[in-house]
Enzyme design. Structure first.
Site, PDB file in Angstrom:
ATOM      1  N   LYS A 224     -16.620  84.186  36.023  1.00 38.09           N
ATOM      2  CA  LYS A 224     -16.509  82.768  36.373  1.00 38.09           C
ATOM      3  C   LYS A 224     -15.169  82.474  37.043  1.00 38.09           C
ATOM      4  CE  LYS A 224     -17.709  78.557  36.693  1.00 38.09           C
ATOM      5  NZ  LYS A 224     -17.243  77.442  35.929  1.00 38.09           N
ATOM      6  N   ASN A 232     -13.393  76.823  44.259  1.00 30.58           N
ATOM      7  CA  ASN A 232     -12.600  75.612  44.015  1.00 30.58           C
ATOM      8  C   ASN A 232     -11.539  75.380  45.095  1.00 30.58           C
ATOM      9  OD1 ASN A 232     -14.210  75.956  41.772  1.00 30.58           O
ATOM     10  ND2 ASN A 232     -12.777  74.995  40.388  1.00 30.58           N
TER      11      ASN A 232
HETATM   12  N1  LIG Z   1     -16.713  69.639  36.797  1.00 33.16           N
HETATM   13  C1  LIG Z   1     -17.277  70.804  36.880  1.00 33.16           C
HETATM   14  O1  LIG Z   1     -18.300  71.005  37.558  1.00 33.16           O
HETATM   15  C2  LIG Z   1     -16.749  71.946  36.088  1.00 33.16           C
HETATM   16  C3  LIG Z   1     -15.516  71.875  35.464  1.00 33.16           C
HETATM   17  N2  LIG Z   1     -15.112  72.940  34.692  1.00 33.16           N
HETATM   18  C4  LIG Z   1     -13.802  72.937  34.044  1.00 33.16           C
HETATM   19  O2  LIG Z   1     -13.877  72.116  32.891  1.00 33.16           O
HETATM   20  C5  LIG Z   1     -12.591  71.545  32.609  1.00 33.16           C
HETATM   21  C6  LIG Z   1     -12.730  70.040  32.588  1.00 33.16           C
HETATM   22  O3  LIG Z   1     -13.087  69.647  33.903  1.00 33.16           O
HETATM   23  P1  LIG Z   1     -13.763  68.252  34.241  1.00 33.16           P
HETATM   24  O4  LIG Z   1     -14.628  67.827  33.121  1.00 33.16           O
HETATM   25  O5  LIG Z   1     -14.334  68.390  35.598  1.00 33.16           O
HETATM   26  O6  LIG Z   1     -12.456  67.328  34.274  1.00 33.16           O
HETATM   27  P2  LIG Z   1     -12.337  65.735  34.317  1.00 33.16           P
HETATM   28  O7  LIG Z   1     -11.079  65.425  35.024  1.00 33.16           O
HETATM   29  O8  LIG Z   1     -13.617  65.136  34.754  1.00 33.16           O
HETATM   30  O9  LIG Z   1     -12.157  65.389  32.784  1.00 33.16           O
HETATM   31  C7  LIG Z   1     -10.968  65.579  32.083  1.00 33.16           C
HETATM   32  C8  LIG Z   1     -10.937  64.499  31.023  1.00 33.16           C
HETATM   33  O10 LIG Z   1      -9.809  64.749  30.187  1.00 33.16           O
HETATM   34  C9  LIG Z   1      -9.258  63.489  29.860  1.00 33.16           C
HETATM   35  N3  LIG Z   1      -7.873  63.615  29.437  1.00 33.16           N
HETATM   36  C10 LIG Z   1      -6.818  64.038  30.158  1.00 33.16           C
HETATM   37  N4  LIG Z   1      -5.682  63.976  29.437  1.00 33.16           N
HETATM   38  C11 LIG Z   1      -6.052  63.474  28.223  1.00 33.16           C
HETATM   39  C12 LIG Z   1      -5.332  63.142  27.059  1.00 33.16           C
HETATM   40  N5  LIG Z   1      -4.000  63.272  26.977  1.00 33.16           N
HETATM   41  N6  LIG Z   1      -6.020  62.664  25.988  1.00 33.16           N
HETATM   42  C13 LIG Z   1      -7.344  62.483  26.051  1.00 33.16           C
HETATM   43  N7  LIG Z   1      -8.097  62.767  27.150  1.00 33.16           N
HETATM   44  C14 LIG Z   1      -7.448  63.248  28.218  1.00 33.16           C
HETATM   45  C15 LIG Z   1      -9.352  62.708  31.141  1.00 33.16           C
HETATM   46  O11 LIG Z   1      -9.237  61.342  30.816  1.00 33.16           O
HETATM   47  P3  LIG Z   1      -8.426  60.295  31.767  1.00 33.16           P
HETATM   48  O12 LIG Z   1      -9.498  59.743  32.634  1.00 33.16           O
HETATM   49  O13 LIG Z   1      -7.873  59.330  30.796  1.00 33.16           O
HETATM   50  O14 LIG Z   1      -7.405  61.087  32.519  1.00 33.16           O
HETATM   51  C16 LIG Z   1     -10.755  63.098  31.599  1.00 33.16           C
HETATM   52  O15 LIG Z   1     -11.723  62.254  31.030  1.00 33.16           O
HETATM   53  C17 LIG Z   1     -11.660  72.029  33.734  1.00 33.16           C
HETATM   54  O16 LIG Z   1     -10.988  73.181  33.303  1.00 33.16           O
HETATM   55  C18 LIG Z   1     -12.651  72.381  34.863  1.00 33.16           C
HETATM   56  O17 LIG Z   1     -12.141  73.346  35.746  1.00 33.16           O
HETATM   57  C19 LIG Z   1     -15.913  74.000  34.467  1.00 33.16           C
HETATM   58  C20 LIG Z   1     -17.127  74.099  35.061  1.00 33.16           C
HETATM   59  C21 LIG Z   1     -17.611  73.111  35.973  1.00 33.16           C
HETATM   60  C1  LIG Z   2     -19.390  75.796  38.961  1.00 33.77           C
HETATM   61  C2  LIG Z   2     -18.303  75.289  39.866  1.00 33.77           C
HETATM   62  C3  LIG Z   2     -17.930  76.365  40.839  1.00 33.77           C
HETATM   63  C4  LIG Z   2     -19.021  74.173  40.525  1.00 33.77           C
HETATM   64  O1  LIG Z   2     -18.423  73.636  41.614  1.00 33.77           O
HETATM   65  C5  LIG Z   2     -17.091  74.890  39.058  1.00 33.77           C
HETATM   66  O2  LIG Z   2     -16.822  75.548  38.080  1.00 33.77           O
HETATM   67  C6  LIG Z   2     -16.147  73.801  39.412  1.00 33.77           C
HETATM   68  O3  LIG Z   2     -16.453  72.954  40.219  1.00 33.77           O
HETATM   69  O4  LIG Z   2     -15.063  73.794  38.795  1.00 33.77           O
END
Ligand SMILES: NC(=O)C1=CN([C@@H]2O[C@H](COP(=O)(O)OP(=O)(O)OC[C@H]3O[C@@H](n4cnc5c(N)ncnc54)[C@H](OP(=O)(O)O)[C@@H]3O)[C@@H](O)[C@H]2O)C=CC1
Ligand SMILES: CC(C)(CO)C(=O)C(=O)O
Length: 379
Positions: A224, A232
């Protein structure tokens, strides 16, 4: 008659990943799902905008339905009940982990299960070296390697664009626990409340959970990692959806992957030598690392997962550059650069990833500059 036990699971980081997980936990289990917001203000904003409901649009289902589920409880540091936390999911961005955990550290103890569901590598080192420095008071640590693709659109709705499952394993606190016996998996499946929740059959099927040994998960995590090291930053730099580069990304993906693999082979040597040392031993799973983690196979797999399965997704790094948020580049391509330095390798061995790191940072800086100074192309 006693009431059936209900598992409580706190979610730190209710963004794209926190929401996709929480919605399926609400749909398919009876767990009490409690998001932890960063502040009272963010909690109030969420409640005002969403009426205490959690919603996600399932783009991959017929008609792209918007599924909404009520939350019984949401908290923030100011309202937190000040009781030990049983199960904690961390779905913040990697670089937000330390600050996000800080208010809850007094409630995390050696009985807490903490699962990181994040992309990239390097947070385990951060937890060991900067957060849980006392070996006697460390939580049970797990990692979820998630391949679902979710993005938030301009209206604030989370869109689940690609369905691809999540691998889960117990993380080792020390390097000598890196290779786990199958019995560790069986023991957690029977006795650990977080693993039992995540492997409940209905939820596990719908969310695509695979529970395994650390080394099997690590192989998936490196896989991954390579997806993220290509998709990314490249989609962020080019400002495009994943599927748009499907037919033209081969050359740059080859350069990134080849360089990452050369460095990962040195850093994770026991994994790449697993075949000689553990295959054939019934206490350990059979694995074919060197058959999977090759440049040729990974270019094809990264293109399939990144640009086909998640064709309609806007990668999380591109989303961050569009919303002018910091990017996780230091835990992805930048992690390779740091590893090369830590391993005292020749700096030229990581020049592709260093350049990619610089270009992705430049993309973010450009978007921020255009937001402040206007877009000079329109002059
Ligand atoms: N999106 C995707 O398709 C994918 C993402 N990932 C990974 O998953 C992880 C999360 O990504 P993603 O969900 O996209 O990120 P987002 O930015 O959508 O979500 C992160 C969340 O964390 C919250 N947050 C940040 N700081 C704090 C804090 N101090 N206390 C409480 N909450 C906090 C943010 O809230 P606030 O709005 O208040 O900042 C936000 O809601 C990353 O490592 C990403 O690379 C993995 C696979 C796919
Ligand atoms: C699965 C993928 C590659 C989807 O875009 C991802 O992990 C991300 O956006 O952080």
């Amino acid at each position: 008659m006693t009431a059936p036990h209900r598992t409580t699971i706190h979610i730190l980081g209710l963004g794209a990943m926190g929401t996709v997980l929480a919605v399926d936990l609400l749909r398919f289990t009876n767990a009490l799902v409690v998001p932890l917001f960063r502040s009272q203000e963010r909690l109030a904003q969420f409640q005002k905008a969403n009426g205490n409901k959690l919603s996600i649009r399932k783009l991959y289902l017929e008609g792209s339905p918007l599924l909404s589920y009520p939350l019984e409880k949401s908290e923030c540091p100011e309202t937190f009940a000040r009781k030990p936390i049983d199960n904690l999911v961390v779905t913040t961005k990697t670089y937000q982990t330390k600050d996000a955990l800080a208010p809850y550290l007094p409630y995390i103890n050696e009985s807490t299960n903490l699962i990181l569901i994040q992309n990239g590598l390097g947070v385990l080192e951060l937890l060991k070296e900067e957060i849980f420095t006392d070996p006697k008071n460390r939580p049970h640590l797990f990692q979820g390697v998630i391949s679902h693709g979710v993005y938030q659109d301009k209206g604030g709705i989370f869109n689940h664009a690609g369905w691809a499952g999540m691998k889960v394993a117990r993380l080792p606190w020390t390097d000598d626990e890196m290779i786990q016996k199958i019995s560790v998996v069986k023991d957690d499946a029977a006795n650990n409340s977080l693993v039992r929740l995540l492997t409940e059959p209905k939820f596990a099927k719908e969310f695509g959970i695979e529970h395994s040994t650390y080394q099997e998960m690590l192989s998936g995590q490196l896989f991954k990692f390579l997806v993220n090291a290509c998709i990314n930053p490249v989609t962020a730099i080019l400002d495009c959806l994943n599927g748009e580069i499907k037919d033209s990304c081969g050359s740059v993906f080859t350069s990134i992957i080849d360089e990452c693999l050369q460095i990962l082979r040195v850093a994770y040597r026991p994994l790449f030598e697993y075949h000689e040392n553990f295959n054939g031993n019934k206490e350990y799973p059979e694995m074919d690392i060197n058959g999977v983690l090759t440049t040729e196979n990974m270019v094809s797999e990264v293109t399939r997962i990144g640009c086909d399965v998640n064709a309609k997704n806007s990668s999380s790094m591109r989303q961050d550059t569009l919303f002018l948020r910091d990017i996780e580049i230091g835990y992805i391509n930048g992690y390779i650069v740091k590893l090369a330095s830590k391993l005292k390798l020749d700096p030229s061995c990581c020049k592709v990833n260093k350049t990619i790191e610089e270009l992705a940072s430049l993309r973010l800086a450009l978007n921020r500059s255009r937001n402040t100074n206007g877009d000079w192309r329109n002059d």
